[in-house]
Design a protein around this motif. Structure first.
Motif, mmCIF file in Angstrom:
data_model
loop_
_atom_site.group_PDB
_atom_site.id
_atom_site.type_symbol
_atom_site.label_atom_id
_atom_site.label_comp_id
_atom_site.label_asym_id
_atom_site.label_seq_id
_atom_site.Cartn_x
_atom_site.Cartn_y
_atom_site.Cartn_z
ATOM 1 N N MET A 12 -8.590 4.402 -1.653
ATOM 2 C CA MET A 12 -8.711 3.082 -1.053
ATOM 3 C C MET A 12 -7.434 2.708 -0.297
ATOM 4 O O MET A 12 -7.479 2.089 0.776
ATOM 5 N N VAL A 13 -6.296 3.094 -0.843
ATOM 6 C CA VAL A 13 -4.999 2.829 -0.209
ATOM 7 C C VAL A 13 -4.933 3.479 1.164
ATOM 8 O O VAL A 13 -4.578 2.846 2.168
ATOM 9 N N HIS A 14 -5.290 4.754 1.219
ATOM 10 C CA HIS A 14 -5.206 5.503 2.484
ATOM 11 C C HIS A 14 -6.192 4.957 3.519
ATOM 12 O O HIS A 14 -5.878 4.920 4.717
ATOM 13 N N PRO A 37 -5.819 13.838 -11.009
ATOM 14 C CA PRO A 37 -5.470 13.101 -9.795
ATOM 15 C C PRO A 37 -6.377 11.903 -9.517
ATOM 16 O O PRO A 37 -5.944 10.915 -8.946
ATOM 17 N N LEU A 38 -7.634 11.979 -9.928
ATOM 18 C CA LEU A 38 -8.574 10.891 -9.683
ATOM 19 C C LEU A 38 -8.686 9.921 -10.847
ATOM 20 O O LEU A 38 -9.177 8.807 -10.684
ATOM 21 N N GLN A 39 -8.240 10.323 -12.026
ATOM 22 C CA GLN A 39 -8.349 9.484 -13.216
ATOM 23 C C GLN A 39 -6.988 9.352 -13.878
ATOM 24 O O GLN A 39 -6.793 9.786 -15.011
ATOM 25 N N SER A 40 -6.064 8.770 -13.153
ATOM 26 C CA SER A 40 -4.696 8.692 -13.649
ATOM 27 C C SER A 40 -4.131 7.276 -13.694
ATOM 28 O O SER A 40 -3.012 7.085 -14.158
ATOM 29 N N PHE A 41 -4.882 6.301 -13.208
ATOM 30 C CA PHE A 41 -4.328 4.965 -13.103
ATOM 31 C C PHE A 41 -3.900 4.463 -14.480
ATOM 32 O O PHE A 41 -4.595 4.713 -15.464
ATOM 33 N N VAL A 75 0.393 -2.621 -10.733
ATOM 34 C CA VAL A 75 -0.344 -1.995 -11.826
ATOM 35 C C VAL A 75 -1.690 -2.703 -11.951
ATOM 36 O O VAL A 75 -1.983 -3.444 -12.874
ATOM 37 N N LYS A 76 -2.476 -2.471 -10.958
ATOM 38 C CA LYS A 76 -3.830 -3.007 -10.868
ATOM 39 C C LYS A 76 -4.698 -1.876 -10.352
ATOM 40 O O LYS A 76 -4.296 -1.146 -9.441
ATOM 41 N N TYR A 77 -5.859 -1.711 -10.945
ATOM 42 C CA TYR A 77 -6.705 -0.575 -10.596
ATOM 43 C C TYR A 77 -7.042 -0.585 -9.110
ATOM 44 O O TYR A 77 -7.770 -1.449 -8.618
ATOM 45 N N PHE A 78 -6.469 0.366 -8.399
ATOM 46 C CA PHE A 78 -6.654 0.454 -6.953
ATOM 47 C C PHE A 78 -6.462 1.919 -6.559
ATOM 48 O O PHE A 78 -5.371 2.338 -6.190
ATOM 49 N N PRO A 79 -7.515 2.735 -6.671
ATOM 50 C CA PRO A 79 -7.408 4.170 -6.414
ATOM 51 C C PRO A 79 -6.791 4.482 -5.053
ATOM 52 O O PRO A 79 -6.972 3.752 -4.082
ATOM 53 N N LEU A 86 0.829 -1.201 0.000
ATOM 54 C CA LEU A 86 0.000 0.000 0.000
ATOM 55 C C LEU A 86 0.868 1.257 0.000
ATOM 56 O O LEU A 86 0.628 2.197 -0.760
ATOM 57 N N LEU A 87 1.891 1.250 0.823
ATOM 58 C CA LEU A 87 2.772 2.418 0.923
ATOM 59 C C LEU A 87 3.523 2.674 -0.379
ATOM 60 O O LEU A 87 3.806 3.823 -0.719
ATOM 61 N N ARG A 88 3.829 1.611 -1.112
ATOM 62 C CA ARG A 88 4.526 1.775 -2.398
ATOM 63 C C ARG A 88 3.651 2.463 -3.440
ATOM 64 O O ARG A 88 4.147 2.934 -4.457
ATOM 65 N N ARG A 89 2.362 2.517 -3.193
ATOM 66 C CA ARG A 89 1.446 3.181 -4.124
ATOM 67 C C ARG A 89 1.344 4.680 -3.868
ATOM 68 O O ARG A 89 0.606 5.382 -4.556
ATOM 69 N N ILE A 90 2.039 5.175 -2.877
ATOM 70 C CA ILE A 90 1.995 6.592 -2.529
ATOM 71 C C ILE A 90 3.300 7.241 -2.983
ATOM 72 O O ILE A 90 4.341 7.057 -2.354
#
Length: 328
Positions: A265-267, A234-238, A258-262, A151-155
């Motif tokens: 949701m991470v936070h 920022p919300l549509q960048s995946f 690289v899997k759709y996970f906004p 999760l942290l790697r997604r930030i």
């Protein structure tokens, strides 16, 4: 540093019940919800109260010690989420099943506990699954276990900390091209990370987001990759993640991410786990804060600083996305 004041200033128009009723009515009518006018009146004040309550939690967290910040930020986030949910689910909360957190944590070993390796398990029902589906169209997550480090790697704001702590680059920045609008350049080192050829990488990224129109490679020196998109927000960048303080986008060096996970949701998952630790694992939590004997604390501290600003910003972007879609 990003201006905290500007984040909350964006919520000011929602302090008016007239504004909110008209705002909700427009959304409900466009979405063809039944009884759009009635529901917009019914939900106007709950919407305002959720936002006000959430803001109070966040403001209080600014003055609170780190030991209780996760609890305040988690409940602040849930209040903002509830307001956001009213834009896409006029009947929220329709049943008690959506009131639970929707996540669980495993039993912890008191000895050698490592936060970064800890994981949460997503439940079938509850707030997490509900807002993931209604707001971001993500479903079938129940039973999935997710580690804190993934999760942290997604930030992207944590990229320098991963570099310092583990000598690894968690993501690469997409640099804006001066030549073309909505075009970015990415180092070709990402191909080595993914173990992919040019064509395979191109197809892989395009499959992750249909908004990506074209990926071209620099044949001369093969250093950069140009990525053109129809729109990147920022919300549509995946599959890219937005860096709030740089106003830039990053791509993870781990292709498994690289899997759709906004990021909202991470936070939520990170704050849920940290709030549970703060409340119920007092001994370990206190030792961590006082002794700093592991690599956990810097990640927790920096995440707390980031989420305190980034979640109010991202959810404001979500609320305003409906206004941006209105016809001129």
């Amino acid at each position: 540093m990003f201006d905290h004041y500007k984040v909350w200033q964006s919520y000011t128009p929602f302090h008016s019940s007239v504004n909110v009723q008209e705002y909700l009515h427009t959304i409900y009518h466009k979405s063809k919800f039944d009884e759009a006018e009635k529901k917009s009146y019914q939900n106007a004040y709950p919407f305002i109260y959720y936002l006000e309550h959430g803001k109070s939690y966040y403001q209080l967290s600014n003055q609170a010690p780190l030991s209780i910040k996760p609890v305040l930020l988690f409940y602040g986030m849930t209040q903002l989420l509830k307001a956001s949910l009213l834009t896409v689910d006029p009947h929220y909360p329709e049943s008690t099943s959506v009131l639970a957190h929707g996540v669980s944590t495993r039993k912890r070993k008191k000895q050698s506990y490592d936060f970064l390796k800890d994981e949460v398990k997503i439940q079938k029902n509850g707030l997490f699954s509900h807002f993931s589906l209604k707001m971001f169209h993500v479903e079938h997550l129940d039973g999935e276990k997710i580690t804190m480090v993934s999760l942290l790697r997604r930030i992207p704001e944590l990229n320098p900390l991963f570099k310092f702590s583990f000598m690894e680059t968690s993501s690469y920045c997409l640099n804006k091209s001066n030549a073309y609008a909505n075009t970015f350049e990415l180092t070709s080192k990402i191909l080595d990370c993914y173990h992919m050829t040019d064509d395979r990488f191109s197809n892989f990224i395009k499959d992750s987001n249909k908004r990506i129109q074209n990926i071209s490679f620099n044949d001369k020196d093969n250093i950069t990759i140009s990525v053109s998109t129809s729109s990147l927000t920022p919300l549509q960048s995946f599959p890219f993640y937005y860096h709030l303080f740089e106003d830039s986008y990053y791509l993870s060096t781990d292709k498994e991410l690289v899997k759709y996970f906004p990021e909202v949701m991470v936070h939520y998952l990170l704050l849920y786990n940290l709030s549970m630790i703060s409340r119920y694992e007092t001994e370990w939590w206190s030792e961590l804060l006082q002794n700093s004997s592991t690599k956990d604390l810097p990640f927790i501290q920096q995440f707390i600083e980031i989420t305190a600003v980034k979640i109010p910003y991202l959810l404001s972007e979500f609320l305003y996305s409906f206004k941006m879609n209105e016809p001129n």
